[in-house]
Design a protein around this motif. Sequence first.
Motif, PDB file in Angstrom:
ATOM      1  N   SER A 203     -12.426   3.482  -0.729  1.00  0.00           N
ATOM      2  CA  SER A 203     -12.601   4.934  -0.884  1.00  0.00           C
ATOM      3  C   SER A 203     -12.689   5.309  -2.368  1.00  0.00           C
ATOM      4  O   SER A 203     -13.188   6.369  -2.703  1.00  0.00           O
ATOM      5  CB  SER A 203     -11.461   5.678  -0.202  1.00  0.00           C
ATOM      6  OG  SER A 203     -10.235   5.370  -0.807  1.00  0.00           O
TER       7      SER A 203
ATOM      8  N   ASN B 178     -11.964  -1.270   5.126  1.00  0.00           N
ATOM      9  CA  ASN B 178     -11.153  -1.155   6.350  1.00  0.00           C
ATOM     10  C   ASN B 178     -11.931  -1.709   7.548  1.00  0.00           C
ATOM     11  O   ASN B 178     -12.308  -0.985   8.471  1.00  0.00           O
ATOM     12  CB  ASN B 178     -10.787   0.309   6.632  1.00  0.00           C
ATOM     13  CG  ASN B 178      -9.988   0.956   5.528  1.00  0.00           C
ATOM     14  OD1 ASN B 178     -10.150   0.599   4.362  1.00  0.00           O
ATOM     15  ND2 ASN B 178      -9.139   1.900   5.878  1.00  0.00           N
TER      16      ASN B 178
ATOM     17  N   TYR C 225       0.946   3.640   1.867  1.00  0.00           N
ATOM     18  CA  TYR C 225       1.315   4.148   3.196  1.00  0.00           C
ATOM     19  C   TYR C 225       2.521   3.414   3.789  1.00  0.00           C
ATOM     20  O   TYR C 225       2.914   3.674   4.917  1.00  0.00           O
ATOM     21  CB  TYR C 225       0.136   4.015   4.159  1.00  0.00           C
ATOM     22  CG  TYR C 225      -1.091   4.852   3.835  1.00  0.00           C
ATOM     23  CD1 TYR C 225      -1.039   5.907   2.937  1.00  0.00           C
ATOM     24  CD2 TYR C 225      -2.310   4.600   4.465  1.00  0.00           C
ATOM     25  CE1 TYR C 225      -2.164   6.668   2.662  1.00  0.00           C
ATOM     26  CE2 TYR C 225      -3.439   5.361   4.197  1.00  0.00           C
ATOM     27  CZ  TYR C 225      -3.364   6.389   3.288  1.00  0.00           C
ATOM     28  OH  TYR C 225      -4.482   7.133   3.030  1.00  0.00           O
TER      29      TYR C 225
ATOM     30  N   HIS D 196      -7.966  12.970   1.411  1.00  0.00           N
ATOM     31  CA  HIS D 196      -8.605  11.647   1.388  1.00  0.00           C
ATOM     32  C   HIS D 196      -9.969  11.766   2.084  1.00  0.00           C
ATOM     33  O   HIS D 196     -10.084  12.478   3.089  1.00  0.00           O
ATOM     34  CB  HIS D 196      -7.703  10.648   2.143  1.00  0.00           C
ATOM     35  CG  HIS D 196      -8.067   9.229   1.906  1.00  0.00           C
ATOM     36  ND1 HIS D 196      -9.100   8.611   2.567  1.00  0.00           N
ATOM     37  CD2 HIS D 196      -7.551   8.308   1.045  1.00  0.00           C
ATOM     38  CE1 HIS D 196      -9.193   7.356   2.142  1.00  0.00           C
ATOM     39  NE2 HIS D 196      -8.257   7.141   1.221  1.00  0.00           N
TER      40      HIS D 196
ATOM     41  N   ASP E 285      -3.859   1.423  -4.234  1.00  0.00           N
ATOM     42  CA  ASP E 285      -4.808   1.726  -3.155  1.00  0.00           C
ATOM     43  C   ASP E 285      -5.529   0.429  -2.799  1.00  0.00           C
ATOM     44  O   ASP E 285      -5.272  -0.631  -3.401  1.00  0.00           O
ATOM     45  CB  ASP E 285      -5.754   2.879  -3.551  1.00  0.00           C
ATOM     46  CG  ASP E 285      -6.754   2.514  -4.645  1.00  0.00           C
ATOM     47  OD1 ASP E 285      -6.803   1.342  -5.076  1.00  0.00           O
ATOM     48  OD2 ASP E 285      -7.492   3.420  -5.081  1.00  0.00           O
ATOM     49  N   SER E 286      -6.439   0.512  -1.857  1.00  0.00           N
ATOM     50  CA  SER E 286      -7.059  -0.717  -1.345  1.00  0.00           C
ATOM     51  C   SER E 286      -7.769  -1.522  -2.433  1.00  0.00           C
ATOM     52  O   SER E 286      -7.696  -2.753  -2.444  1.00  0.00           O
ATOM     53  CB  SER E 286      -8.065  -0.378  -0.248  1.00  0.00           C
ATOM     54  OG  SER E 286      -7.450   0.381   0.739  1.00  0.00           O
TER      55      SER E 286
ATOM     56  N   HIS F 164       0.860  -1.191   0.000  1.00  0.00           N
ATOM     57  CA  HIS F 164       0.000   0.000   0.000  1.00  0.00           C
ATOM     58  C   HIS F 164       0.895   1.241   0.000  1.00  0.00           C
ATOM     59  O   HIS F 164       2.039   1.202   0.452  1.00  0.00           O
ATOM     60  CB  HIS F 164      -0.925  -0.016   1.234  1.00  0.00           C
ATOM     61  CG  HIS F 164      -1.990   1.034   1.162  1.00  0.00           C
ATOM     62  ND1 HIS F 164      -1.825   2.299   1.693  1.00  0.00           N
ATOM     63  CD2 HIS F 164      -3.217   1.036   0.578  1.00  0.00           C
ATOM     64  CE1 HIS F 164      -2.918   3.015   1.444  1.00  0.00           C
ATOM     65  NE2 HIS F 164      -3.783   2.271   0.775  1.00  0.00           N
TER      66      HIS F 164
HETATM   67  P1  13P Z   1      -7.312   3.826   0.000  1.00  0.00           P
HETATM   68  O1  13P Z   1      -6.231   2.847  -0.220  1.00  0.00           O
HETATM   69  O2  13P Z   1      -8.626   3.322  -0.534  1.00  0.00           O
HETATM   70  O3  13P Z   1      -6.997   5.180  -0.528  1.00  0.00           O
HETATM   71  O4  13P Z   1      -7.536   3.953   1.588  1.00  0.00           O
HETATM   72  C1  13P Z   1      -6.571   4.445   2.423  1.00  0.00           C
HETATM   73  C2  13P Z   1      -6.490   3.791   3.753  1.00  0.00           C
HETATM   74  O5  13P Z   1      -6.796   4.302   4.767  1.00  0.00           O
HETATM   75  C3  13P Z   1      -5.963   2.476   3.820  1.00  0.00           C
HETATM   76  O6  13P Z   1      -5.878   2.121   5.132  1.00  0.00           O
END
Ligand code: 13P
Length: 325
Positions: free
Chosen positions: A145, A130, A42, A214, A56-57, A40
Amino acid sequence: MAIISLKKPTAQANSIDPSLDLHKEIERLKKQKNAVILAHYYQESEIQDLADFIGDSLELAKAAQKSQADLILFAGVHFMAEGAKILNPSRKVLLPDLRAGCSLSDSCPPLAFERFRKLHPDHFVVSYINCSAAIKAQSDVICTSSNAVKIVNRIPKDKPILFAPDRNLGAYVAKQTGREMLLWQGTCMVHETFSEKKLTELKLRYPEAEVIAHPECEPTLLKMADYIGSTSALLKYSVESTKKQFIVATEEGILHQMRKRAPDKEFIPAPPNGNCACNECPFMKLNTIEKVYLALRDEKPEITMSDEMRTRALKPLERMLEWSQ
Ligand code: 13P
Ligand code: SF4
């Protein structure tokens, strides 16, 4: 906060031979074991750079579903790796640190959610990805999202909707679709941290910058945004835009890809409330290069679940993938 202390290297990580070139070893193990690394945005930059696929997710769920690899190493958090196992059960799914949870997912315990749902039996249950498999199993459809608006728009107009667990994404989707939705009151500890006051000050310092956010951010912050979208959407928007400066209101890991793909532009992280690194997700950052190596070497920690739970959670996930085509 207690979770920060989890970042200390584990005894196992300390036992790695310091002369090893971990990048080379990871590449070797990947080939030897027919493994793939999904990451991901992040994740730590170093992990993003060695991943076979970053997304992304939604993109990650799709990549996991169609993966032919024997081993899927998920560099993300628990609900993501669990989703990969639900969608592709014959593969071994590894999460480098099993403690990589999610405050949003934790805000929705299965038994409390079951009680809430039973109070509203006529509602169509939409759950943000999530959440745990036990929440997915209680849902009619899942969303991420990037497809939440599209998913909600597919639900018949006369059907009342219950949305869980993120109240901020829920409020945003309700506004976009004009649908009334009953919201579970969960939030993400990272996205609720951004300060409108500090953002206003930052906008004065960078008057040309666009604010991109976001939808997990608070509604008051989203009101200040020029563009709202999932991590992939924010990345695409900022790379393709003619603007040169962006204030980014999401977890700071995404800035690595933004800077790589648009090196001539300036990306400024939106400021959190306190003097903290609260725009870093402590769960995402539990994964380290050492733990990625150990997970590939030892083929653990592995994500497992009962067949009963998996089949129940699979239905709403498959419906999401079908509806978001
Ligand atoms: P996305 O990957 O859908 O942008 O979501 C972000 C997130 O919070 C993943 O934990
Ligand atoms: Fe969960 Fe928020 Fe971390 Fe995403 S950023 S994994 S929603 S705590």
